[in-house]
Design a protein around this motif. Structure first.
Motif, PDB file in Angstrom:
ATOM      1  N   VAL A  81      -1.820   3.935 -11.411  1.00  0.00           N
ATOM      2  CA  VAL A  81      -0.462   3.607 -10.960  1.00  0.00           C
ATOM      3  C   VAL A  81      -0.445   2.312 -10.135  1.00  0.00           C
ATOM      4  CG1 VAL A  81       1.509   4.449  -9.604  1.00  0.00           C
ATOM      5  CG2 VAL A  81       0.155   6.061 -10.986  1.00  0.00           C
ATOM      6  N   ALA A  82      -1.479   2.106  -9.327  1.00  0.00           N
ATOM      7  CA  ALA A  82      -1.506   0.946  -8.428  1.00  0.00           C
ATOM      8  C   ALA A  82      -1.792  -0.346  -9.215  1.00  0.00           C
ATOM      9  CB  ALA A  82      -2.558   1.145  -7.356  1.00  0.00           C
ATOM     10  N   ARG A  83      -1.342  -1.460  -8.657  1.00  0.00           N
ATOM     11  CA  ARG A  83      -1.524  -2.749  -9.315  1.00  0.00           C
ATOM     12  C   ARG A  83      -2.991  -3.148  -9.396  1.00  0.00           C
ATOM     13  NH1 ARG A  83      -1.625  -7.730  -7.388  1.00  0.00           N
ATOM     14  NH2 ARG A  83      -1.070  -7.070  -5.280  1.00  0.00           N
ATOM     15  N   THR A  84      -3.773  -2.809  -8.363  1.00  0.00           N
ATOM     16  CA  THR A  84      -5.204  -3.141  -8.350  1.00  0.00           C
ATOM     17  C   THR A  84      -6.007  -1.948  -7.812  1.00  0.00           C
ATOM     18  OG1 THR A  84      -5.193  -3.934  -6.069  1.00  0.00           O
ATOM     19  CG2 THR A  84      -4.668  -5.557  -7.773  1.00  0.00           C
ATOM     20  N   PRO A  85      -7.287  -1.881  -8.169  1.00  0.00           N
ATOM     21  CA  PRO A  85      -8.151  -0.846  -7.583  1.00  0.00           C
ATOM     22  C   PRO A  85      -8.196  -0.929  -6.050  1.00  0.00           C
ATOM     23  CG  PRO A  85      -9.216  -1.834  -9.488  1.00  0.00           C
ATOM     24  CD  PRO A  85      -7.974  -2.639  -9.234  1.00  0.00           C
ATOM     25  N   HIS A  86      -8.108  -2.120  -5.522  1.00  0.00           N
ATOM     26  CA  HIS A  86      -8.097  -2.320  -4.077  1.00  0.00           C
ATOM     27  C   HIS A  86      -6.902  -1.597  -3.450  1.00  0.00           C
ATOM     28  CE1 HIS A  86      -9.435  -4.620  -0.532  1.00  0.00           C
ATOM     29  NE2 HIS A  86      -8.148  -4.728  -0.236  1.00  0.00           N
ATOM     30  N   LEU A  87      -5.730  -1.765  -4.059  1.00  0.00           N
ATOM     31  CA  LEU A  87      -4.532  -1.081  -3.568  1.00  0.00           C
ATOM     32  C   LEU A  87      -4.635   0.430  -3.749  1.00  0.00           C
ATOM     33  CD1 LEU A  87      -1.602  -3.376  -4.728  1.00  0.00           C
ATOM     34  CD2 LEU A  87      -2.025  -2.575  -2.380  1.00  0.00           C
ATOM     35  N   ALA A  88      -5.208   0.863  -4.858  1.00  0.00           N
ATOM     36  CA  ALA A  88      -5.353   2.306  -5.102  1.00  0.00           C
ATOM     37  C   ALA A  88      -6.226   2.941  -4.023  1.00  0.00           C
ATOM     38  CB  ALA A  88      -5.966   2.549  -6.485  1.00  0.00           C
ATOM     39  N   ALA A  89      -7.355   2.307  -3.733  1.00  0.00           N
ATOM     40  CA  ALA A  89      -8.267   2.854  -2.722  1.00  0.00           C
ATOM     41  C   ALA A  89      -7.631   2.826  -1.337  1.00  0.00           C
ATOM     42  CB  ALA A  89      -9.584   2.076  -2.726  1.00  0.00           C
TER      43      ALA A  89
ATOM     44  N   ASP B 152     -14.141   1.744 -11.281  1.00  0.00           N
ATOM     45  CA  ASP B 152     -13.222   0.833 -10.590  1.00  0.00           C
ATOM     46  C   ASP B 152     -13.316   1.008  -9.088  1.00  0.00           C
ATOM     47  OD1 ASP B 152     -12.067   1.702 -13.332  1.00  0.00           O
ATOM     48  OD2 ASP B 152     -11.286  -0.311 -12.913  1.00  0.00           O
ATOM     49  N   VAL B 153     -13.565   2.250  -8.668  1.00  0.00           N
ATOM     50  CA  VAL B 153     -13.782   2.511  -7.245  1.00  0.00           C
ATOM     51  C   VAL B 153     -14.974   3.447  -7.085  1.00  0.00           C
ATOM     52  CG1 VAL B 153     -12.800   3.476  -5.115  1.00  0.00           C
ATOM     53  CG2 VAL B 153     -11.309   2.241  -6.706  1.00  0.00           C
ATOM     54  N   VAL B 154     -15.869   3.078  -6.177  1.00  0.00           N
ATOM     55  CA  VAL B 154     -16.902   4.005  -5.700  1.00  0.00           C
ATOM     56  C   VAL B 154     -16.453   4.460  -4.317  1.00  0.00           C
ATOM     57  CG1 VAL B 154     -19.297   4.262  -4.955  1.00  0.00           C
ATOM     58  CG2 VAL B 154     -18.751   2.851  -6.961  1.00  0.00           C
TER      59      VAL B 154
ATOM     60  N   SER C  72      -9.484   3.132 -16.171  1.00  0.00           N
ATOM     61  CA  SER C  72      -9.983   3.206 -14.799  1.00  0.00           C
ATOM     62  C   SER C  72     -10.630   4.547 -14.467  1.00  0.00           C
ATOM     63  CB  SER C  72      -8.820   2.993 -13.830  1.00  0.00           C
ATOM     64  OG  SER C  72      -7.944   4.114 -13.886  1.00  0.00           O
ATOM     65  N   TRP C  73     -11.585   4.516 -13.558  1.00  0.00           N
ATOM     66  CA  TRP C  73     -12.137   5.760 -13.040  1.00  0.00           C
ATOM     67  C   TRP C  73     -12.786   5.549 -11.681  1.00  0.00           C
ATOM     68  CZ3 TRP C  73     -17.524   7.300 -12.863  1.00  0.00           C
ATOM     69  CH2 TRP C  73     -18.423   6.335 -13.343  1.00  0.00           C
ATOM     70  N   CYS C  74     -13.024   6.678 -10.978  1.00  0.00           N
ATOM     71  CA  CYS C  74     -13.589   6.665  -9.633  1.00  0.00           C
ATOM     72  C   CYS C  74     -14.862   7.497  -9.599  1.00  0.00           C
ATOM     73  CB  CYS C  74     -12.561   7.239  -8.646  1.00  0.00           C
ATOM     74  SG  CYS C  74     -13.186   7.430  -6.949  1.00  0.00           S
TER      75      CYS C  74
ATOM     76  N   ILE D  73       0.842  -1.205   0.000  1.00  0.00           N
ATOM     77  CA  ILE D  73       0.000   0.000   0.000  1.00  0.00           C
ATOM     78  C   ILE D  73       0.877   1.255   0.000  1.00  0.00           C
ATOM     79  CG2 ILE D  73      -1.594   1.361   1.420  1.00  0.00           C
ATOM     80  CD1 ILE D  73      -2.825  -1.358   2.320  1.00  0.00           C
ATOM     81  N   ALA D  74       1.856   1.265   0.893  1.00  0.00           N
ATOM     82  CA  ALA D  74       2.694   2.453   1.048  1.00  0.00           C
ATOM     83  C   ALA D  74       3.495   2.755  -0.211  1.00  0.00           C
ATOM     84  CB  ALA D  74       3.626   2.268   2.243  1.00  0.00           C
ATOM     85  N   ALA D  75       3.907   1.719  -0.921  1.00  0.00           N
ATOM     86  CA  ALA D  75       4.727   1.910  -2.121  1.00  0.00           C
ATOM     87  C   ALA D  75       3.983   2.699  -3.198  1.00  0.00           C
ATOM     88  CB  ALA D  75       5.178   0.556  -2.667  1.00  0.00           C
ATOM     89  N   VAL D  76       2.659   2.570  -3.224  1.00  0.00           N
ATOM     90  CA  VAL D  76       1.868   3.290  -4.234  1.00  0.00           C
ATOM     91  C   VAL D  76       2.052   4.810  -4.071  1.00  0.00           C
ATOM     92  CG1 VAL D  76      -0.467   3.743  -5.083  1.00  0.00           C
ATOM     93  CG2 VAL D  76       0.170   1.425  -4.348  1.00  0.00           C
TER      94      VAL D  76
END
Lengths: 278, 278, 278
Positions: C223-231, C131-133, C104-106, C20-23
Motif C-alpha cells: 500500500v505504501a509508496r516506498t518500503p521506507h514509508l511502509a516500515a 523489501d524490509v528486514v 514485495s515481502w518482509c 507516514i501517517a497517511a499509510v
C-alpha cells in the motif's frame, strides 16, 4: 448475566427455539470430549471456546494418535485451515476411523476453493460424510466446485448466494450445511432452512471465531437429537454470546475476552430470550 | 498489588514458606532463558506466562535446533501434549542432549496413559531423568503404567489417589513429582511431601494453565536450590496469582488476562502472605 | 479515541510525518491480503494484529500451498521464529515464488545468529531480496555475520550498535532494514535513517509484539509508496498504539488486549499527534 432482550423471535414457533436452546444446557451436563484437528492459528482459542461452552477439548491431531482417539472422543472437528502433506494424511485417516465407528463429526472447509491442496482434501473428506459442514458462503461454493469470490479465509460471497449449493451439498452428504455470514443459514435435506440473524460484526475482526463455531458444532453433535439442532444451537450460542460481548467490548482485543466470558454464561434462557431466529 | 490475606499457613514452618517465596523473586533477577518443546495449543500462552514470571522464553523445538539449544538454555520444558513422528524424535534428542549436559529439566506428560504414542514417549523420556515431572493424577498414574480414569487432558482421578505412585516415580527418577489438582502435591524421595491448597477452579477453564505450570517449573529449576523448591515455588506463584486473578475475573476469558497480570506482580511478599501450604 | 498528546515531533518536517501517517488510513481502505509464514508461537496474535490494522491475514505456510499463494497475496511475511526441515523448505520455495512474481515481502530473522539452521535459512532468504528486514539489533548483527549478544529472541545489543551493519545490509538487499529497540531505526540505502522513540517497555513483556511488527510491515508494503514509508508507518502505528494501550493496562495480559483495541483505532490523526519521530 446476559440480559434478556425480551424481543421474541418473530416468525418461528416457540417450541423450535426452546428445543435449540435446550441443547446449550445439555452440553454443559454431558461435557463431551471433543477432538479437534484444526489449523495452527486457532488451536488455543478453539480449546478455550470449547471449555467455555462446557465441552472438554482434546487437540489430538497427528497421524499416529488422531485415528485412535477418533474412536474414543464424543465429538470430532476437522478444520483444513492450515494443511500440509502430514496433516492431510492425518485428517484423512482420522475421518476414515470416525466413519468406520459410525460417529458424528463436523468439517470446516476453511479457504477451500482458492487453494488446490485443501480443496482436494476437503472434497475427499466429504466421502466420509460429515454430519455438519460449517463454512462461509465462498467456502461452501468452493467445496462444491463453484468458483466463489473468496480470497483466503474471508467470504467474498453472501449467504443467500450459497443456499442452493448448500442444499445440494446437504443432499449429497445426507447431513447439514451451516453457512456463516451476516444472517447464518442451517440447511439440511430433511428440515426447513433456519436463518439466524443474531451476531455482531466484531466476530469478523477476531481470528478463529468462525473456526470456533465449527468446534462448537462438533461438541454439540453427540448431545443434540439431530445434526440440524446441533448446528442451530451452536450458531445460537455463539451469536447470542457475541452480541453480549460486543456490548461490553471496546475493540477486537476486548471482544475476544468478553466472548469467552459470555460463552461461559450463555444458557437456554438467554438463548431463548435473545435469539433472532427466522 | 496483590493484597495480603494475613492468614499464615497453618501447619508448615515459616522458614519453609520463606524459602519457597524467595525463589519467586530470585527468578525475576536471573531471567532464566527457558526452552520449551511444548504442544501446539499453548505455545503463545506459555511464552506469555514465562515473560510474566520474569523468565525469557525460547520455543526452540525442532530436531535440528532443539538439541543444540538445550546446551545453552538455563531451563528446559518438554510437554508431550501434541506429538507426532517428528516431534517425538525432536523431544528424545533434546532430552538426550540435556541429560548429557547434566542440566535440569521438567517433563509434562499431558494425557499420558490414554494414548499409546505419547505414553511410550513419556516413558522413554523418563530415562533422561527429569528433575521434575509435572502432571495431574491421571497422567502420573498413566506414566507409571497404572490405568487411571483420565480421558484426554482432564484428570479423572484425584491427587490423593496418585500419591503412592508419585512417590515410587520420584524414587525412580531421583527427582520430584508435582501432582496438580484441587490440593496440589510436591512429592520427592528426599523431602516430606508438600501440599498446596491455594488456587481456583477457573484454572481448569482456561487451556494451558496446567502446561504453564510445567513451564514455570522449568524456569525455576536453574534458580532454586533444589528441584523440590522449584516445584513448590512454581506451584505457589501460579496458584496465589490465580486466586488474585479469580477475584477480578468475570469468566474464563478475563481470568486468563488477569492471570498474566497477576503473575507479573506476584512476589515473595504476596506468596508468603497468601500461600496455603500444608 | 486515542487522545492526542499535542507534542509535535521535534526535528522532522511535518510533511514527512503526514506521509507516514497517511499509510495507516490507506491500509484500512485497501485491506491487503497478507500471507504469513510465521512461527508457531504467534500465529493467532499475528492474525489478530493484522485484522486490527485493517489487513486480511492468511496463514498459508506449507510447501504445498505457500508458493502458490505467494502469487496471489498482496503482502507476505516470512518469520523464522520456529523452523524445522519442513518449514525451511516451505519458506525458501515461497520466497522464490514471491521474488519471481516481483512482489514485495518482509523478512523477520527471529533469533538469527544464535542457532545455525535459522541463521543459514535467513541468509539464504536474503538472496530473494526482502523489501524490509525487521529485527532487533542482535538479529540484524547475526544476519550479517556479526556476533551479537542475543540469546534466544531477546536483544542483547542496542539499536545504535547495529546501525552500521543495518546500512550495509540495506545496501546489499536494496531494501530497508528496520531495527527494533528502545528507539527504533528505519535504515535504507536511499533515505536518511528515521528514528522512532514512541513505544513502551510492556511491548517486550508480551510474546509476538516484535513479530507482529514484521506482519504489519508486510501488510503495509503493497500500500505504501516506498518500503521506507511502509516500515516507518508500521512502526508508527504499533508504537503509538502501544503507548495508548500501556496507559490503560495493568500488566502484560491486559496490555495485549488493549494493544489490539488500540491498533483497531489508530489512524493518521492519532499518529500525527503522537508519533515521536527523530
Amino acid at each position: 448475566m446476559i440480559a434478556p432482550r425480551n424481543t421474541p423471535a418473530p416468525t418461528r414457533p416457540r417450541a423450535e427455539v426452546d428445543e435449540i436452546a435446550a441443547v446449550v444446557d445439555a452440553v454443559r451436563v454431558a461435557a463431551p470430549l471433543t477432538q479437534c484437528l484444526t489449523n495452527s492459528v486457532v488451536t488455543g482459542f478453539t480449546a478455550n471456546v470449547l471449555l467455555a461452552v462446557g465441552a472438554s477439548p482434546a487437540m489430538v491431531d497427528s497421524l499416529e494418535e488422531g485415528p485412535i482417539f477418533a474412536g474414543i472422543a464424543d465429538g470430532l472437528l476437522i478444520n483444513v485451515g492450515t494443511v500440509n502433506a502430514a496433516t492431510v494424511e492425518a485428517m484423512l485417516a482420522t475421518a476414515a476411523s470416525r466413519a468406520a465407528a459410525g460417529r458424528s463429526w463436523c468439517l470446516d472447509p476453511v479457504a477451500v476453493g482458492t487453494l488446490p491442496v485443501r480443496t482436494k482434501l476437503a472434497r475427499d473428506l466429504l466421502e466420509y460424510r460429515p454430519d455438519v459442514v460449517r463454512g462461509n458462503a465462498s467456502e461452501v461454493l468452493g467445496l462444491f466446485g463453484e468458483t466463489g469470490a473468496g480470497r483466503g479465509v474471508d467470504a467474498g460471497d453472501d449467504v443467500d448466494s450459497a443456499l442452493d449449493v448448500a442444499a445440494r451439498l446437504a443432499e449429497r452428504t445426507g447431513g447439514v450445511v451451516a453457512v456463516s455470514g451476516e444472517i447464518d443459514a442451517v440447511v439440511s435435506a430433511e428440515s426447513p432452512t433456519l436463518r439466524i440473524a443474531s451476531g455482531h460484526q466484531l466476530m469478523t475482526k477476531v481470528t478463529g471465531v468462525g473456526c470456533a463455531l465449527g468446534a462448537i458444532v462438533a461438541a454439540y453433535l453427540p448431545v443434540a437429537r439431530t445434526p440440524h439442532l446441533a448446528a442451530a444451537a451452536a450458531t445460537a450460542a455463539l451469536t447470542v454470546a457475541a452480541e453480549e460481548a460486543a456490548r461490553r467490548a471496546a475493540g477486537p482485543g476486548s471482544f475476544a475476552v468478553e466472548l469467552l466470558d459470555a460463552l461461559a454464561r450463555v444458557d437456554s434462557e438467554t438463548v431463548t430470550a435473545n435469539l433472532d431466529l427466522r
